[in-house]
Design a protein around this motif. Structure first.
Motif, PDB file in Angstrom:
ATOM      1  N   GLY A  81       0.834  -1.159  -0.300  1.00 27.09           N
ATOM      2  CA  GLY A  81       0.210  -0.041   0.143  1.00 27.09           C
ATOM      3  C   GLY A  81       0.785   1.189   0.111  1.00 27.09           C
ATOM      4  O   GLY A  81       0.366   2.371   0.317  1.00 27.09           O
ATOM      5  N   ALA A  84       0.044   3.816  -3.160  1.00 23.92           N
ATOM      6  CA  ALA A  84      -1.595   4.170  -2.776  1.00 23.92           C
ATOM      7  C   ALA A  84      -1.398   5.507  -1.449  1.00 23.92           C
ATOM      8  O   ALA A  84      -1.976   6.443  -1.860  1.00 23.92           O
ATOM      9  CB  ALA A  84      -2.466   3.390  -2.344  1.00 23.92           C
ATOM     10  N   LEU A  87       0.452   8.548  -3.052  1.00 31.18           N
ATOM     11  CA  LEU A  87      -0.622   9.202  -3.989  1.00 31.18           C
ATOM     12  C   LEU A  87      -1.790  10.070  -3.150  1.00 31.18           C
ATOM     13  O   LEU A  87      -1.854  11.165  -3.373  1.00 31.18           O
ATOM     14  CB  LEU A  87      -1.266   8.547  -4.772  1.00 31.18           C
ATOM     15  CG  LEU A  87      -2.173   9.258  -5.676  1.00 31.18           C
ATOM     16  CD1 LEU A  87      -1.501  10.160  -6.723  1.00 31.18           C
ATOM     17  CD2 LEU A  87      -2.980   8.112  -6.745  1.00 31.18           C
ATOM     18  N   THR A  88      -2.009   9.418  -1.911  1.00 30.74           N
ATOM     19  CA  THR A  88      -2.886  10.111  -1.097  1.00 30.74           C
ATOM     20  C   THR A  88      -2.512  11.406  -0.560  1.00 30.74           C
ATOM     21  O   THR A  88      -3.037  12.386  -0.306  1.00 30.74           O
ATOM     22  CB  THR A  88      -3.762   9.127  -0.093  1.00 30.74           C
ATOM     23  OG1 THR A  88      -4.381   7.925  -0.573  1.00 30.74           O
ATOM     24  CG2 THR A  88      -4.524   9.834   0.895  1.00 30.74           C
ATOM     25  N   ARG A  91      -1.796  14.319  -2.988  1.00 29.85           N
ATOM     26  CA  ARG A  91      -3.019  14.936  -3.190  1.00 29.85           C
ATOM     27  C   ARG A  91      -3.327  16.101  -2.363  1.00 29.85           C
ATOM     28  O   ARG A  91      -3.812  16.932  -2.705  1.00 29.85           O
ATOM     29  CB  ARG A  91      -4.422  14.088  -3.405  1.00 29.85           C
ATOM     30  CG  ARG A  91      -4.388  13.535  -4.956  1.00 29.85           C
ATOM     31  CD  ARG A  91      -5.785  12.724  -4.905  1.00 29.85           C
ATOM     32  NE  ARG A  91      -5.600  11.654  -4.406  1.00 29.85           N
ATOM     33  CZ  ARG A  91      -6.091  10.323  -4.386  1.00 29.85           C
ATOM     34  NH1 ARG A  91      -6.881   9.947  -4.523  1.00 29.85           N
ATOM     35  NH2 ARG A  91      -5.537   9.198  -3.667  1.00 29.85           N
ATOM     36  N   SER A 114      -2.547  -0.965 -10.610  1.00 33.87           N
ATOM     37  CA  SER A 114      -2.564  -0.345  -9.262  1.00 33.87           C
ATOM     38  C   SER A 114      -3.267   1.115  -9.800  1.00 33.87           C
ATOM     39  O   SER A 114      -3.990   1.724  -8.994  1.00 33.87           O
ATOM     40  CB  SER A 114      -1.125   0.076  -9.021  1.00 33.87           C
ATOM     41  OG  SER A 114      -0.892   1.091  -7.948  1.00 33.87           O
ATOM     42  N   TYR A 115      -3.063   1.624 -11.061  1.00 32.82           N
ATOM     43  CA  TYR A 115      -3.487   2.967 -11.290  1.00 32.82           C
ATOM     44  C   TYR A 115      -5.382   2.555 -11.547  1.00 32.82           C
ATOM     45  O   TYR A 115      -6.143   3.482 -11.207  1.00 32.82           O
ATOM     46  CB  TYR A 115      -3.058   3.481 -12.645  1.00 32.82           C
ATOM     47  CG  TYR A 115      -1.781   3.924 -12.809  1.00 32.82           C
ATOM     48  CD1 TYR A 115      -1.728   5.288 -11.852  1.00 32.82           C
ATOM     49  CD2 TYR A 115      -0.605   3.578 -13.310  1.00 32.82           C
ATOM     50  CE1 TYR A 115      -0.491   5.733 -11.641  1.00 32.82           C
ATOM     51  CE2 TYR A 115       0.577   4.285 -13.203  1.00 32.82           C
ATOM     52  CZ  TYR A 115       0.843   5.339 -12.326  1.00 32.82           C
ATOM     53  OH  TYR A 115       1.828   5.822 -12.217  1.00 32.82           O
ATOM     54  N   HIS A 116      -5.554   1.532 -12.091  1.00 28.19           N
ATOM     55  CA  HIS A 116      -7.079   1.086 -12.160  1.00 28.19           C
ATOM     56  C   HIS A 116      -7.661   1.095 -10.689  1.00 28.19           C
ATOM     57  O   HIS A 116      -8.753   1.492 -10.771  1.00 28.19           O
ATOM     58  CB  HIS A 116      -7.235  -0.215 -13.011  1.00 28.19           C
ATOM     59  CG  HIS A 116      -7.168   0.015 -14.406  1.00 28.19           C
ATOM     60  ND1 HIS A 116      -7.900   0.806 -15.294  1.00 28.19           N
ATOM     61  CD2 HIS A 116      -6.388  -0.596 -15.260  1.00 28.19           C
ATOM     62  CE1 HIS A 116      -7.597   0.468 -16.404  1.00 28.19           C
ATOM     63  NE2 HIS A 116      -6.562  -0.186 -16.410  1.00 28.19           N
ATOM     64  N   ALA A 117      -7.141   0.430  -9.942  1.00 30.60           N
ATOM     65  CA  ALA A 117      -7.523   0.242  -8.416  1.00 30.60           C
ATOM     66  C   ALA A 117      -7.869   1.575  -7.801  1.00 30.60           C
ATOM     67  O   ALA A 117      -8.511   1.985  -6.891  1.00 30.60           O
ATOM     68  CB  ALA A 117      -6.534  -0.673  -7.799  1.00 30.60           C
ATOM     69  N   GLN A 118      -6.763   2.682  -8.255  1.00 30.76           N
ATOM     70  CA  GLN A 118      -6.906   3.923  -7.673  1.00 30.76           C
ATOM     71  C   GLN A 118      -7.570   4.740  -8.386  1.00 30.76           C
ATOM     72  O   GLN A 118      -7.816   6.167  -7.955  1.00 30.76           O
ATOM     73  CB  GLN A 118      -5.561   4.466  -7.519  1.00 30.76           C
ATOM     74  CG  GLN A 118      -4.484   3.740  -6.525  1.00 30.76           C
ATOM     75  CD  GLN A 118      -3.252   4.071  -6.300  1.00 30.76           C
ATOM     76  OE1 GLN A 118      -3.319   5.464  -5.846  1.00 30.76           O
ATOM     77  NE2 GLN A 118      -2.140   3.518  -6.586  1.00 30.76           N
ATOM     78  N   GLY A 119      -8.739   4.465  -9.125  1.00 32.53           N
ATOM     79  CA  GLY A 119      -9.529   5.186 -10.113  1.00 32.53           C
ATOM     80  C   GLY A 119      -9.096   5.679 -10.965  1.00 32.53           C
ATOM     81  O   GLY A 119      -9.601   6.776 -11.759  1.00 32.53           O
ATOM     82  N   ARG A 179      -7.032  10.881 -13.543  1.00 26.90           N
ATOM     83  CA  ARG A 179      -8.299  11.025 -12.764  1.00 26.90           C
ATOM     84  C   ARG A 179      -8.358  12.447 -12.380  1.00 26.90           C
ATOM     85  O   ARG A 179      -7.627  13.057 -11.917  1.00 26.90           O
ATOM     86  CB  ARG A 179      -8.290  10.064 -11.461  1.00 26.90           C
ATOM     87  CG  ARG A 179      -7.047  10.256 -10.570  1.00 26.90           C
ATOM     88  CD  ARG A 179      -6.948   9.379  -9.282  1.00 26.90           C
ATOM     89  NE  ARG A 179      -8.290  10.013  -8.392  1.00 26.90           N
ATOM     90  CZ  ARG A 179      -8.373   9.259  -7.160  1.00 26.90           C
ATOM     91  NH1 ARG A 179      -7.995   8.351  -6.929  1.00 26.90           N
ATOM     92  NH2 ARG A 179      -9.545   9.963  -6.641  1.00 26.90           N
TER      93      ARG A 179
END
Length: 184
Positions: A81, A84, A87-88, A91, A114-119, A179
């Motif tokens: 993780g 992710a 990235l959180t 942001r 990973s990119y798909h899972a993060q929207g 995204r």
């Protein structure tokens, strides 16, 4: 494993370079090795476990677009993780003018997943083509007194993929993921 995320500091450089090189080693970017960390990204984050950088995230910002320039997690820590979490954290550091985050990557399934899972949504595509010394020199010209190139890195249209894969040993589909940034 517990890790902390903070802004990159110059004393992180050696560990940052090691993390990037080792994480890229088993990917399509295996030869994208740097000997010095670039200084330009607007957001520069590291995930650390003790004194070791185990994850990195650099983001460039231009107007309303934030582009992930480098994201990497040490191979011993992948799947925990860290990407992710980076990235959180990133942001929260983006200026309020940023409305979209994007990234360009190749064909590595873990990165795509990973990119798909993060929207992120996949959109634009083009090719990265490498000419190596094992590939034919057909179609290459060089200035006078120079040999044909031993190596070259080129961009190409997706429509030419089958022809280029027949001619060159390293051809990758480069994909844009993006995204929107939720407004707070």
């Amino acid at each position: 494993m517990s890790f902390t995320i903070r802004s990159y500091e110059p004393t992180d450089e050696t560990s940052w370079l090691r993390c990037r090189a080792l994480s890229f080693l088993s990917t399509c970017y295996y030869d994208d090795v740097w000997t010095q960390r670039p200084a330009s990204p607007a957001v520069q984050l590291v995930a650390r476990c003790g004194d070791t950088v185990v994850g990195i995230l650099d983001v460039e910002i231009e107007d309303d677009l934030a582009t992930i320039d480098t994201v990497a997690v040490h191979p011993d820590n992948q799947g925990e993780g860290i990407a992710a979490a980076l990235l959180t954290h990133a942001r929260r550091e983006l200026p309020s003018t940023v409305t979209t985050v994007d990234a360009w990557t190749r064909e590595d399934e873990p990165a795509l997943g990973s990119y798909h899972a993060q929207g992120f949504v996949e959109s634009e595509h083009y090719l990265h083509v490498y000419k190596t010394c094992e590939d034919s020199d057909d179609g290459w010209t060089s200035p006078d007194r120079l040999s044909a190139p031993l190596a070259a890195f080129c961009h190409a249209r997706l429509e030419d993929e089958s022809d280029l894969r027949a001619r060159f040993s390293r051809v990758y589909v480069c994909r844009r993921f993006s995204r929107s940034v939720p407004s707070e």
